[in-house]
Design a protein around this motif. Structure first.
Motif, mmCIF file in Angstrom:
data_model
loop_
_atom_site.group_PDB
_atom_site.id
_atom_site.type_symbol
_atom_site.label_atom_id
_atom_site.label_comp_id
_atom_site.label_asym_id
_atom_site.label_seq_id
_atom_site.Cartn_x
_atom_site.Cartn_y
_atom_site.Cartn_z
ATOM 1 N N ASP A 119 2.721 1.436 2.971
ATOM 2 C CA ASP A 119 2.000 2.707 2.850
ATOM 3 C C ASP A 119 2.215 3.320 1.469
ATOM 4 O OD1 ASP A 119 0.400 4.866 4.026
ATOM 5 O OD2 ASP A 119 2.248 6.034 3.786
ATOM 6 N N LEU A 120 3.430 3.201 0.957
ATOM 7 C CA LEU A 120 3.708 3.733 -0.386
ATOM 8 C C LEU A 120 2.879 3.012 -1.438
ATOM 9 C CD1 LEU A 120 7.599 4.091 -0.173
ATOM 10 C CD2 LEU A 120 5.870 5.887 0.122
ATOM 11 N N ALA A 124 -0.351 4.651 -3.622
ATOM 12 C CA ALA A 124 0.134 4.823 -5.004
ATOM 13 C C ALA A 124 1.131 5.981 -5.083
ATOM 14 C CB ALA A 124 -1.032 5.017 -5.971
ATOM 15 N N ASN A 125 2.137 5.920 -4.245
ATOM 16 C CA ASN A 125 3.146 6.975 -4.176
ATOM 17 C C ASN A 125 3.813 7.176 -5.542
ATOM 18 O OD1 ASN A 125 6.200 7.674 -3.748
ATOM 19 N ND2 ASN A 125 5.079 8.515 -1.990
ATOM 20 N N PRO A 126 3.786 8.412 -6.084
ATOM 21 C CA PRO A 126 4.339 8.665 -7.419
ATOM 22 C C PRO A 126 5.829 8.322 -7.535
ATOM 23 C CG PRO A 126 3.092 10.570 -6.639
ATOM 24 C CD PRO A 126 3.163 9.600 -5.511
ATOM 25 N N ALA A 127 6.609 8.561 -6.485
ATOM 26 C CA ALA A 127 8.038 8.239 -6.539
ATOM 27 C C ALA A 127 8.252 6.733 -6.647
ATOM 28 C CB ALA A 127 8.752 8.793 -5.304
ATOM 29 N N LEU A 128 7.418 5.956 -5.954
ATOM 30 C CA LEU A 128 7.521 4.501 -6.039
ATOM 31 C C LEU A 128 7.083 4.014 -7.413
ATOM 32 C CD1 LEU A 128 8.071 1.774 -4.586
ATOM 33 C CD2 LEU A 128 5.644 1.762 -3.993
ATOM 34 N N LEU A 129 5.986 4.587 -7.916
ATOM 35 C CA LEU A 129 5.472 4.163 -9.220
ATOM 36 C C LEU A 129 6.372 4.598 -10.371
ATOM 37 C CD1 LEU A 129 1.637 4.739 -8.750
ATOM 38 C CD2 LEU A 129 2.956 2.638 -8.473
ATOM 39 N N ALA A 130 7.301 5.487 -10.112
ATOM 40 C CA ALA A 130 8.247 5.928 -11.149
ATOM 41 C C ALA A 130 9.323 4.878 -11.396
ATOM 42 C CB ALA A 130 8.887 7.258 -10.749
ATOM 43 N N ARG A 135 6.216 -0.158 -9.868
ATOM 44 C CA ARG A 135 5.013 -0.369 -10.689
ATOM 45 C C ARG A 135 4.577 -1.830 -10.655
ATOM 46 N NH1 ARG A 135 7.747 2.958 -13.961
ATOM 47 N NH2 ARG A 135 8.453 1.265 -15.318
ATOM 48 N N GLU A 136 5.541 -2.758 -10.767
ATOM 49 C CA GLU A 136 5.208 -4.194 -10.733
ATOM 50 C C GLU A 136 4.554 -4.573 -9.408
ATOM 51 O OE1 GLU A 136 8.635 -6.584 -11.636
ATOM 52 O OE2 GLU A 136 8.975 -5.545 -13.539
#
Length: 151
Positions: A119-120, A124-130, A135-136
Motif C-alpha cells: 500500500d505504501l 507513493a507514501n512520502p515517508a517511504l520515498l524519503a 525510492r528504489e
C-alpha cells in the motif's frame, strides 16, 4: 506345502458351509443377558461423526501482506472480515462479491515482514520515498515487469 493349502481351503469351505446359515440368523439377548454399561467419561465416546462442523479459512492474506498486496489486492483485513460475515463487498477489480453462506471463522494471517509495504508503494507514501530503499522499490514497481519482480 500343497497339503497345507488343501487343508486351509477345506477349512474355509467348511466355515462358509456350516457358519454361513448361523450368521444369517437373528439373535436377540434376553433381559438376563444384558450388561449395563457405565456412562462413558467422555461424551464423545461412540460418536463416530462430527457433531458441529465449521467452515472457514485458516490462512487468508489481506492487502497488508506483500504477497497479496503486490498482486493488486487492495482490500484490508476489515473488508476481509466483512466478506467472511456474509456482507457484500466490492473487489479490488471493482466487481461486487458476496458469499452464499457466511464463514464460521476467518484467520487473517498477514505476514509481519514488510507489513503494509504494498500500500505504501501504491500510494507513493512520502515517508517511504524519503528512504533510499523505498525510492528504489517505488521506481522498480513503476517500471513493472522484471524490474518490479526483482524489487
Amino acid at each position: 506345502m500343497k497339503a497345507i493349502r488343501n487343508l486351509l481351503a477345506l477349512n474355509a469351505a467348511l466355515l462358509v458351509a456350516l457358519g454361513g446359515p448361523a450368521l444369517g440368523q437373528e439373535w436377540t439377548a434376553d433381559s438376563s443377558q444384558v450388561v449395563e454399561r457405565p456412562k462413558p467419561y467422555s461424551p464423545f465416546v461412540d460418536q463416530h461423526f462430527p457433531q458441529r462442523v465449521f467452515f472457514g479459512d485458516t490462512h487468508h492474506h489481506s492487502a497488508l501482506s506483500a504477497d497479496a498486496g503486490l498482486v493488486n489486492n487492495r482490500l484490508g483485513p476489515d473488508v476481509s472480515f466483512r466478506f467472511a460475515r456474509g456482507e457484500e463487498i466490492v473487489t479490488s477489480t471493482g466487481l461486487r462479491a458476496k458469499l452464499n453462506r457466511p464463514l464460521d471463522f476467518l484467520v487473517v494471517a498477514d505476514h509481519a515482514e514488510y507489513l503494509g509495504i504494498a500500500d505504501l508503494l501504491a500510494t507513493a507514501n512520502p515517508a517511504l520515498l524519503a528512504t533510499e530503499a523505498g525510492r528504489e522499490w517505488y521506481e522498480a514497481m513503476q517500471q513493472g515487469g522484471e524490474a518490479g519482480w526483482d524489487a
